[in-house]
Design an enzyme around this catalytic site. Structure first.
Site, PDB file in Angstrom:
ATOM      1  N   ASP A 205       0.867  -1.175   0.000  1.00 14.70           N
ATOM      2  CA  ASP A 205       0.000   0.000   0.000  1.00 14.70           C
ATOM      3  C   ASP A 205       0.908   1.230   0.000  1.00 14.70           C
ATOM      4  O   ASP A 205       1.735   1.386   0.907  1.00 14.70           O
ATOM      5  CB  ASP A 205      -0.870  -0.049   1.264  1.00 14.70           C
TER       6      ASP A 205
ATOM      7  N   GLY B 205      -9.231   4.988  -5.631  1.00 14.30           N
ATOM      8  CA  GLY B 205      -7.934   4.346  -5.814  1.00 14.30           C
ATOM      9  C   GLY B 205      -6.843   4.902  -4.908  1.00 14.30           C
ATOM     10  O   GLY B 205      -7.068   5.173  -3.725  1.00 14.30           O
ATOM     11  N   VAL B 206      -5.660   5.054  -5.482  1.00 17.49           N
ATOM     12  CA  VAL B 206      -4.513   5.582  -4.742  1.00 17.49           C
ATOM     13  C   VAL B 206      -4.832   6.963  -4.167  1.00 17.49           C
ATOM     14  O   VAL B 206      -4.523   7.276  -3.017  1.00 17.49           O
ATOM     15  CB  VAL B 206      -3.293   5.700  -5.691  1.00 17.49           C
ATOM     16  N   ASP B 207      -5.461   7.775  -4.986  1.00 22.43           N
ATOM     17  CA  ASP B 207      -5.792   9.149  -4.604  1.00 22.43           C
ATOM     18  C   ASP B 207      -6.662   9.170  -3.333  1.00 22.43           C
ATOM     19  O   ASP B 207      -6.368   9.895  -2.369  1.00 22.43           O
ATOM     20  CB  ASP B 207      -6.545   9.778  -5.795  1.00 22.43           C
TER      21      ASP B 207
ATOM     22  N   THR C 229      -3.252   2.711 -14.241  1.00 16.59           N
ATOM     23  CA  THR C 229      -3.637   1.309 -14.467  1.00 16.59           C
ATOM     24  C   THR C 229      -4.906   0.879 -13.725  1.00 16.59           C
ATOM     25  O   THR C 229      -5.297  -0.277 -13.804  1.00 16.59           O
ATOM     26  CB  THR C 229      -2.498   0.341 -14.064  1.00 16.59           C
ATOM     27  N   GLY C 230      -5.529   1.814 -13.021  1.00 11.56           N
ATOM     28  CA  GLY C 230      -6.762   1.483 -12.303  1.00 11.56           C
ATOM     29  C   GLY C 230      -7.959   2.083 -13.017  1.00 11.56           C
ATOM     30  O   GLY C 230      -8.344   1.658 -14.109  1.00 11.56           O
TER      31      GLY C 230
ATOM     32  N   TYR D 200      -8.179   4.627 -14.732  1.00 13.68           N
ATOM     33  CA  TYR D 200      -7.858   5.160 -16.056  1.00 13.68           C
ATOM     34  C   TYR D 200      -7.587   4.078 -17.101  1.00 13.68           C
ATOM     35  O   TYR D 200      -7.331   4.388 -18.281  1.00 13.68           O
ATOM     36  CB  TYR D 200      -6.712   6.163 -15.979  1.00 13.68           C
TER      37      TYR D 200
END
Ligand code: AR6
Length: 178
Positions: free
Chosen positions: A20, A42-44, A133-134, A136
């Site tokens: 993570d 996601g990451v954001d 890669t998620g 998007y």
């Protein structure tokens, strides 16, 4: 491992890890943001949740000053890391994948510009997620090649560069690409 063969090449240790990105003890983590800089999934989403309101406050200030129309795709900008172990977050906006248009230069730009910002900050260790890669939709194997090529071709003072992959499949794909 990136050995940086020639003059002007990068000279950093490359590590590929599963994990993570919000838990990384590095100088700077890269956020796969969107142009609004105001958060998302996601990451954001994970970075803003774990990092707390200080990051969002700085993002809002950036929108009010330098980026009234949003951060353009391929660009990067830093904020504090808030409550994250990382001292800084480097927000970059990956391109949405398109089967009909080659946007790989923009994905490479994300990595180049993130490293440039890291150098401006004086960051020595930087962790990247697999940008685009998620949500998007970029195919992982292609994104891995573009990302690894871009960082290895960017001159930088960063000494430790990691890609933090969220699952085993992504880690395997990045290992193969490396
Ligand atoms: N740590 C590491 N990797 C992660 C984490 C995490 N905590 N969470 C997800 N991933 P994405 P994008 C992986 O969708 O494609 C947001 O809404 C994930 O499995 O985070 O660039 C933004 O606001 C995937 O492989 O970023 C934008 O609107 C990779 O991180 C949009 O999504 C990137 O997935 C950006 O989309």
């Amino acid at each position: 491992r990136e050995d940086g063969a020639g003059a002007g090449q990068s000279r950093f240790r490359l590590t590929l890890v599963r994990g993570d990105i919000t838990e990384q003890h590095v100088d700077a983590v890269v956020n796969a943001a969107n142009s609004s800089l105001l958060g998302g999934g996601g990451v954001d989403g994970a970075i803003h949740r774990r990092g707390g309101p200080a990051i969002l406050a700085e993002c809002r200030a950036l929108r009010a000053s330098r980026y009234g129309r949003g951060l353009p795709t391929g660009q990067a900008v830093a904020t504090t890391g808030g409550n994250l172990p990382a001292r800084w977050v480097i927000h970059t906006v990956g391109p949405v994948f398109s089967a009909g248009e080659d946007r790989s230069a923009l994905l490479a730009d994300c990595h180049r510009n993130s490293l440039r910002v890291a150098d401006e900050l004086g960051a020595r260790s930087v962790a990247f997620p697999a940008v685009s890669t998620g949500v998007y939709g970029w195919p992982l194997d292609d994104a891995a090649l573009i990302a690894l090529r871009a960082v290895s071709q960017t001159p930088t003072s960063v000494e430790l560069l990691s890609f933090v992959l969220f699952d085993d499949r992504a880690l395997t794909v990045f290992r193969q690409a490396a």
